[in-house]
Scaffold this motif. Structure first.
Motif, PDB file in Angstrom:
ATOM      1  N   ARG A   1      15.676   7.595  -4.756  1.00 51.69           N
ATOM      2  CA  ARG A   1      16.319   6.455  -4.092  1.00 51.69           C
ATOM      3  C   ARG A   1      16.526   5.256  -4.999  1.00 51.69           C
ATOM      4  N   GLY A   2      15.964   5.270  -6.182  1.00 50.32           N
ATOM      5  CA  GLY A   2      16.212   4.197  -7.117  1.00 50.32           C
ATOM      6  C   GLY A   2      15.138   3.132  -7.128  1.00 50.32           C
ATOM      7  N   ALA A   3      15.416   2.039  -7.893  1.00 55.15           N
ATOM      8  CA  ALA A   3      14.432   0.968  -8.075  1.00 55.15           C
ATOM      9  C   ALA A   3      14.179   0.178  -6.794  1.00 55.15           C
ATOM     10  N   ALA A   4      15.102   0.228  -5.821  1.00 51.74           N
ATOM     11  CA  ALA A   4      14.899  -0.528  -4.572  1.00 51.74           C
ATOM     12  C   ALA A   4      13.691  -0.005  -3.794  1.00 51.74           C
ATOM     13  N   SER A   5      13.427   1.283  -3.918  1.00 50.66           N
ATOM     14  CA  SER A   5      12.269   1.828  -3.203  1.00 50.66           C
ATOM     15  C   SER A   5      10.956   1.272  -3.750  1.00 50.66           C
ATOM     16  N   LEU A   6      10.928   0.926  -5.049  1.00 49.08           N
ATOM     17  CA  LEU A   6       9.714   0.351  -5.628  1.00 49.08           C
ATOM     18  C   LEU A   6       9.410  -1.016  -5.021  1.00 49.08           C
ATOM     19  N   ASN A   7      10.442  -1.820  -4.791  1.00 46.89           N
ATOM     20  CA  ASN A   7      10.248  -3.135  -4.156  1.00 46.89           C
ATOM     21  C   ASN A   7       9.716  -2.981  -2.736  1.00 46.89           C
ATOM     22  N   ALA A   8      10.221  -1.955  -2.007  1.00 48.00           N
ATOM     23  CA  ALA A   8       9.753  -1.756  -0.633  1.00 48.00           C
ATOM     24  C   ALA A   8       8.283  -1.343  -0.601  1.00 48.00           C
ATOM     25  N   LEU A   9       7.874  -0.515  -1.536  1.00 47.71           N
ATOM     26  CA  LEU A   9       6.467  -0.124  -1.587  1.00 47.71           C
ATOM     27  C   LEU A   9       5.573  -1.303  -1.967  1.00 47.71           C
ATOM     28  N   GLN A  10       6.044  -2.157  -2.877  1.00 49.25           N
ATOM     29  CA  GLN A  10       5.245  -3.324  -3.305  1.00 49.25           C
ATOM     30  C   GLN A  10       5.059  -4.300  -2.144  1.00 49.25           C
ATOM     31  N   LYS A  11       6.082  -4.446  -1.315  1.00 43.80           N
ATOM     32  CA  LYS A  11       5.970  -5.338  -0.150  1.00 43.80           C
ATOM     33  C   LYS A  11       4.936  -4.796   0.836  1.00 43.80           C
ATOM     34  N   LYS A  12       4.900  -3.472   1.026  1.00 42.74           N
ATOM     35  CA  LYS A  12       3.902  -2.890   1.908  1.00 42.74           C
ATOM     36  C   LYS A  12       2.491  -3.151   1.380  1.00 42.74           C
ATOM     37  N   ILE A  13       2.330  -3.056   0.076  1.00 44.97           N
ATOM     38  CA  ILE A  13       1.008  -3.279  -0.523  1.00 44.97           C
ATOM     39  C   ILE A  13       0.595  -4.739  -0.383  1.00 44.97           C
ATOM     40  N   ASP A  14       1.536  -5.685  -0.641  1.00 45.97           N
ATOM     41  CA  ASP A  14       1.214  -7.111  -0.540  1.00 45.97           C
ATOM     42  C   ASP A  14       0.847  -7.496   0.885  1.00 45.97           C
ATOM     43  N   ALA A  15       1.511  -6.871   1.879  1.00 49.40           N
ATOM     44  CA  ALA A  15       1.215  -7.190   3.283  1.00 49.40           C
ATOM     45  C   ALA A  15       0.016  -6.418   3.811  1.00 49.40           C
ATOM     46  N   GLY A  16      -0.494  -5.446   3.060  1.00 50.45           N
ATOM     47  CA  GLY A  16      -1.633  -4.646   3.518  1.00 50.45           C
ATOM     48  C   GLY A  16      -1.286  -3.696   4.623  1.00 50.45           C
ATOM     49  N   GLU A  17      -0.034  -3.314   4.731  1.00 51.49           N
ATOM     50  CA  GLU A  17       0.412  -2.425   5.788  1.00 51.49           C
ATOM     51  C   GLU A  17       0.522  -1.001   5.230  1.00 51.49           C
ATOM     52  N   PRO A  18       0.042  -0.037   5.990  1.00 47.28           N
ATOM     53  CA  PRO A  18       0.216   1.357   5.557  1.00 47.28           C
ATOM     54  C   PRO A  18       1.666   1.817   5.782  1.00 47.28           C
ATOM     55  N   LEU A  19       1.972   2.947   5.214  1.00 44.82           N
ATOM     56  CA  LEU A  19       3.320   3.520   5.333  1.00 44.82           C
ATOM     57  C   LEU A  19       3.273   4.688   6.318  1.00 44.82           C
ATOM     58  N   ASN A  20       4.128   4.593   7.359  1.00 40.49           N
ATOM     59  CA  ASN A  20       4.221   5.638   8.362  1.00 40.49           C
ATOM     60  C   ASN A  20       5.419   6.539   8.054  1.00 40.49           C
ATOM     61  N   VAL A  21       5.152   7.814   7.839  1.00 39.67           N
ATOM     62  CA  VAL A  21       6.207   8.791   7.550  1.00 39.67           C
ATOM     63  C   VAL A  21       6.165   9.869   8.617  1.00 39.67           C
ATOM     64  N   LYS A  22       7.062   9.752   9.628  1.00 46.90           N
ATOM     65  CA  LYS A  22       7.181  10.739  10.704  1.00 46.90           C
ATOM     66  C   LYS A  22       5.853  10.994  11.396  1.00 46.90           C
ATOM     67  N   GLY A  23       5.220   9.888  11.820  1.00 54.18           N
ATOM     68  CA  GLY A  23       3.974   9.998  12.565  1.00 54.18           C
ATOM     69  C   GLY A  23       2.736  10.139  11.713  1.00 54.18           C
ATOM     70  N   ASN A  24       2.850  10.127  10.407  1.00 58.27           N
ATOM     71  CA  ASN A  24       1.706  10.252   9.509  1.00 58.27           C
ATOM     72  C   ASN A  24       1.517   8.937   8.763  1.00 58.27           C
ATOM     73  N   THR A  25       0.291   8.507   8.639  1.00 60.50           N
ATOM     74  CA  THR A  25      -0.045   7.223   8.018  1.00 60.50           C
ATOM     75  C   THR A  25      -0.561   7.464   6.603  1.00 60.50           C
ATOM     76  N   ILE A  26       0.044   6.730   5.660  1.00 60.26           N
ATOM     77  CA  ILE A  26      -0.361   6.797   4.255  1.00 60.26           C
ATOM     78  C   ILE A  26      -0.915   5.428   3.881  1.00 60.26           C
ATOM     79  N   GLY A  27      -2.152   5.405   3.432  1.00 57.23           N
ATOM     80  CA  GLY A  27      -2.821   4.147   3.146  1.00 57.23           C
ATOM     81  C   GLY A  27      -2.278   3.432   1.942  1.00 57.23           C
TER      82      GLY A  27
END
Length: 487
Positions: free
Chosen positions: A43-69
């Motif tokens: 998906r390119g470099a934009a996906s890296l920014n989205a992951l960094q925002k999740k880390i800064d906010a302390g929010e896990p990533l939900n992928v189709k009902g599964n939680t990734i810390g």
């Protein structure tokens, strides 16, 4: 009893992709990291920014009902940050300045200065490159090879481009003028006609290094460098039969070739030739173009009497006219101009003409080599003694096909009668052969039917009529031969 209303159906929530969610749930930590890294790179470099925002906010990533810390996300970001393609995005997410590498003038991309086409202009493809044209020529003709040279037209006349690398092909209508230069992309060596053909880059066609009308004339030369023709194609050798036999044109009329040594028309005696190859075709006309229609062939060591020769300057071939009237034979093979197919019975020895040696084959098959000054050579130079019965009737092995079935076996005949019978055989056998071919095709078609029907009956009637036609041709042939023998 009043029936109670049924409860509403319970809708069970199902993931969009059960197989994917199940696989994600059962993945261990290493598999999750590897899958997220692969997804982020696609998906390119934009996906890296989205992951960094999740880390800064302390929010896990939900992928189709599964939680990734966030610990898994931090490991993914760390791996992507080591990739140069994501370095700029990582620096931007951290709030730092993105370093811009210095760009030299040499590395600057070129500026397109071509004028823009106006609106509505139809797009035209660019001219094909030399490599593309060479690849096309090689794909069309397996003998073609890439050959990039600059050539010049010589000879004082324009040269026509051919549609195919064949002297018998039709010109394309394009010409190169005398002195004009052109670039080639491929070369083809044609052993059949002994020529070298060049595929032109700017024109659509092939060009021969030799004239289409005269093989001995060179019309294409290199602008610089090595010759265009390989050594084996530079010299096809002389046609020795021209100096031994009476020259005639394509219609059989006696002529005197320009620059040919020897006696004037009508003064040269017939000569005996032998065949050197198998299945050498007897032609109906002095041209290589009719070789595919030949039905009569000569075998190795067959001896024939030849009374005239026709030289074709465009093909550089000599066609020998058989004395018995069967037709013409070429002195070269059909597949190669550089291979001799016919030679005189009294051919020079392999030592060459300098020592005056001759090679003669005796009746018992022995080869006798005579050198100048020897007793045998002096005896051979004496005028031959006239043999008794030279014009006596005889039977040849090739006479059987000239006789109709009703008049066989062959009988002794004179040479003049044999020549006239050969002409009758050519005329009547052609009609009989065509009728037999029609009969064979009708019989094969009738055999395809498994039961009797009107179509089969019609074919049987046609076959009966063809058989009567063949019998009529046989009767006419036998009558013509009988009248000839009675004269």
């Amino acid at each position: 009893l009043a029936s109670a209303p049924s409860p509403p159906p319970v809708r069970v929530h199902r993931p969009l992709c059960p197989r994917t969610s199940f696989a994600m749930a059962t993945m261990n930590r290493e598999k999750q990291v590897e899958a997220l890294v692969t997804l982020a790179r696609s998906r390119g470099a934009a996906s890296l920014n989205a992951l960094q925002k999740k880390i800064d906010a302390g929010e896990p990533l939900n992928v189709k009902g599964n939680t990734i810390g966030t610990d898994v996300l931090q490991e993914v970001v760390a791996l992507l940050s080591k990739d140069p393609a994501f370095a700029a995005a990582a620096a931007t997410s951290a709030g730092g300045a993105v370093p811009t590498p210095a760009r030299s003038e040499a590395a600057a991309p070129p500026i397109n200065t071509a004028p823009a086409q106006p609106a509505g202009t139809r797009w035209t493809p660019p001219a094909p490159s030399a490599a593309a044209l060479a690849a096309k020529a090689v794909s069309e003709y397996e003998n073609a090879k890439p050959f990039n040279r600059v050539v010049r037209v010589v000879g004082g006349a324009k040269v026509a481009l051919l549609a195919k690398p064949d002297v018998l092909s039709q010109p394309t209508g394009e010409y190169l003028q005398d002195g004009q230069t052109a670039e080639t992309v491929a070369r083809l060596l044609s052993p059949r006609d002994g020529r070298v053909y060049m595929r032109m880059k700017g024109q659509n066609g092939w060009l021969s290094t030799r004239s289409r009308k005269c093989f001995a004339k060179t019309v294409l030369a290199p602008a610089s460098g090595d010759p265009l023709e390989p050594p084996e194609y530079a010299d096809a050798g002389p046609c020795g039969a021209v100096d031994l036999l009476q020259a005639v044109d394509g219609e059989g009329r006696e002529v005197q070739l320009e620059g040919a040594a020897g006696s004037p028309p009508g003064k040269r005696a017939p000569c005996a030739f032998r065949t050197l190859i198998s299945r050498h075709p007897v032609l109906s006309a002095p041209s290589i173009a009719v070789a595919v229609n030949s039905t009569i062939f000569l075998n190795p060591q067959d001896k024939v009497e030849v009374d005239a020769v026709h030289y074709n300057p465009a093909e550089h071939r000599a066609y020998l006219r058989l004395r018995d009237g069967r037709g013409w034979v070429c002195d070269r093979t059909k597949g190669s101009l550089h291979r001799v197919a016919m030679e005189p019975v009294d051919a020079p020895a392999a030592g060459g003409a300098d020592d005056g040696a001759k090679r003669l084959k005796t009746e018992d098959g022995r080869v006798l080599i005579m050198r100048s000054g020897s007793a045998e050579a002096k005896a051979a130079e004496q005028p031959p003694v006239a043999q008794k019965g030279a014009e006596q009737p005889a039977v040849f092995r090739s006479d059987e096909e000239m006789w109709p079935v009703a008049l066989r076996p062959p009988k002794p005949i004179l040479p003049a009668v044999r020549q006239r019978m050969r002409r009758l055989f050519i005329f009547h056998s052609r009609r009989i052969t065509e009728a037999e071919q029609d009969l064979k095709e009708a019989s094969e078609q009738a055999d395809t039917y498994s039961r009797s029907c009107p179509a089969v009956q019609e074919l049987r009637q046609y076959m009966d009529s063809v058989k009567r036609e063949i019998a009529t041709y046989q009767k006419e042939w036998a009558g013509a031969v009988t009248r000839l023998l009675g004269e």
